[in-house]
Scaffold this motif. Structure first.
Motif, PDB file in Angstrom:
ATOM      1  N   ASP A 295       0.811  -1.222   0.000  1.00 54.63           N
ATOM      2  CA  ASP A 295       0.000   0.000   0.000  1.00 54.63           C
ATOM      3  C   ASP A 295       0.844   1.270   0.000  1.00 54.63           C
ATOM      4  O   ASP A 295       0.463   2.295   0.572  1.00 54.63           O
TER       5      ASP A 295
ATOM      6  N   GLN B  71      -7.370   3.068   2.471  1.00 57.78           N
ATOM      7  CA  GLN B  71      -7.346   3.608   1.117  1.00 57.78           C
ATOM      8  C   GLN B  71      -7.980   4.991   1.050  1.00 57.78           C
ATOM      9  O   GLN B  71      -7.551   5.844   0.266  1.00 57.78           O
TER      10      GLN B  71
ATOM     11  N   ARG C  63      -5.415   7.487   2.030  1.00 58.09           N
ATOM     12  CA  ARG C  63      -4.416   7.654   0.974  1.00 58.09           C
ATOM     13  C   ARG C  63      -4.985   8.482  -0.172  1.00 58.09           C
ATOM     14  O   ARG C  63      -4.270   9.276  -0.793  1.00 58.09           O
TER      15      ARG C  63
END
Length: 512
Positions: free
Chosen positions: A399, A470, A473
């Motif tokens: 990631d 996510q 991010r």
């Protein structure tokens, strides 16, 4: 003493206009005016000025003759350091002087300047050179009071050509044609990329129409002086490449890469088709052999069945009815089996033939783009102006977690992070492409105003450590894009690295 305090109080200034986003302007932000004020019994008895440039955030190089009075009368001479940006000036302290080389080192506190980088290569005759500093003849035309000498303002630039090396009183100097004057002493002589080639120190007299030439203490003399002073300075040896040349080279490299990719794709397609035709031929041959075997087997079974029926008839004629029935049944089975075997003979459909995939190193390449990587500089794809880092170690986690502490955000198929430090006038864009294993470090050398804007945008980035979330991010990517939009269209430095799997053992270096 009161007058000295008044003069020190004048070390306040207006905000300078932002410098242009080019290499020379970036170097200019590390250039300062050096002011010396001599006091006797609280009376100003002497005033002088020159130029200097940062070799560390809090240390300045200038000519020895600019601060000679301070070395002779340290208790009576104040050294002022006037940056090119900001609204303050600062008092300096002479910490080393070399009169033979005409170099001096000054230390100050209160602000951090952007250090310049020394070019250790050799310029070619005729190469363009740029002098930065504060020429006195410009001051004569523009200065209206003593306060103007201690007011921050951008240095004056002039351009000329390199005319060769000479020896001047035992010191190696560069001879050049950039226009300098009194006040330029101690200022840097730069190449087109803003790297230091020398320290301007003197000019020739233009008697009876003679051309004027200037002298700059050579870079090797500066390096030796700093080494003796145990003062590090960034050094690079890669020749200067303009941004335009680099962009053109990148465009050519991209076109070459696309052409190579197209050629590889065509080659792979041709190889795949050739392998398919080979597979079809082999399959057709195997199918033909199998059909012939089936047909031969059917013929044998048919003959055996016919013989069995004939034998059954013979047995029946001899009165062996029971045996004749069993033999006839066996013959019938053989004949039916013969028909079934003939009907079931294999056919051939080339559309169903696929070549057997061959083992390639694709999996190995994919694996090498993860984990611990050693990234090696690719000079032909890089524009190196202020940094000399040949290798970078990366630990690429899941990631976009780099080195176990820095979260990169998705940028298309790349991982990217923008760094905006508090103590440097630089914004760095770090980018890693897993598909090509290319790591890129792009640097923007910005003015104080541009850095303030970038830092204000950075405050909106809450994600400071690695995260598997996510959504966070994605938010980081959006906030980084706002910083990216505020950056100049053209970078100052771009370092391109090609990464490969690291050998076993602990990493030797790391990047953010």
């Amino acid at each position: 003493m009161r007058r000295l305090l008044v003069l020190v109080a004048l070390l306040l200034a207006w905000s300078a206009m932002p410098a242009r986003a080019d290499d020379i302007s970036a170097s200019g932000r590390g250039v300062v005016r050096i002011v010396t004020i001599a006091m006797v019994n609280d009376e100003v008895v002497g005033f002088g000025h020159g130029s200097g440039f940062a070799v560390a955030p809090n240390r300045i190089v200038t000519n020895a003759h600019v601060v000679e009075l301070a070395s002779r009368y340290p208790d009576n001479v104040v050294i002022g350091v006037v940056p090119s940006e900001g609204d303050k000036s600062f008092q300096g302290k002479l910490i080393r002087i070399d009169k033979a080389r005409d170099l001096a080192l000054i230390e100050f506190t209160g602000v951090r300047l952007s250090p310049l980088t020394l070019f250790t290569g050799t310029p070619a005759e005729g190469d363009a050179l740029i002098a930065l500093g504060y020429p006195g003849n410009v001051d004569v035309a523009t200065v209206r009071s003593a306060a103007d000498f201690i007011r921050p303002q951008s240095p004056v630039r002039s351009q000329g050509g390199f005319a060769g090396f000479r020896m001047l009183e035992g010191t190696s100097v560069l001879l050049h044609t950039a226009s300098i004057a009194r006040g330029n002493s101690g200022g840097p002589l730069l190449d087109r990329c803003g790297r230091v080639l020398g320290v301007n120190s003197a000019i020739t007299r233009a008697d009876e129409g003679d051309a004027t030439f200037a002298f700059a203490v050579a870079g090797k003399e500066l390096a030796a002086f700093l080494a003796e002073a145990k003062q590090p300075m960034g050094q690079v040896s890669v020749p200067c490449t303009s941004v335009e040349e680099q962009i053109a080279a990148e465009r050519d490299a991209d076109e070459k890469a696309r052409a190579e990719a197209d050629a590889t794709a065509r080659s792979n397609a041709a190889r795949t088709e050739s392998e398919r035709q080979d597979a079809i031929a082999q399959a057709r041959s195997r199918s033909s052999v199998a059909r012939e075997n089936f047909m031969a087997g059917a013929a044998v079974m048919l003959v055996l069945g016919a013989l069995a029926l004939g034998g059954a008839g013979l047995l029946l004629s001899r009165g062996s009815q029971r045996e004749a029935i069993w033999v006839a049944v066996g013959g019938g089975v053989l004949m039916v089996g013969s028909v079934a075997l003939f009907v079931s003979r294999p056919g051939f459909d080339e559309s169903k033939v696929m070549p057997v995939p061959k083992t390639t190193d694709a999996a190995a390449l994919a694996e090498s783009a993860r984990g611990r990587l050693v990234c090696t500089l690719v000079p032909e794809r890089s524009r190196i102006t202020v940094t000399a880092t040949d290798k970078v170690d990366l630990d690429l986690g899941e990631d976009g977690c780099i080195n176990g502490r820095t979260q990169y955000a998705e940028a298309g198929t790349h991982w990217q992070r923008i760094l905006v430090p508090d103590q440097e006038q630089t914004v760095s864009v770090l980018d890693y492409d897993p598909a090509s294993s290319i790591y890129t470090h792009t640097r923007y050398l910005l003015s104080s105003e541009q850095m303030s804007k970038a830092r204000s945008l950075r405050k909106g980035v809450p994600l400071k450590t690695c995260s598997p979330d996510q959504a966070k991010r994605a938010e980081l990517a959006t906030q980084q894009q706002s910083i990216r939009t505020a950056l100049p269209a053209v970078y100052n430095e771009k370092l391109v690295y090609r990464c490969a799997a690291a050998a076993e053992g602990p990493p030797t270096a790391a990047t953010k």
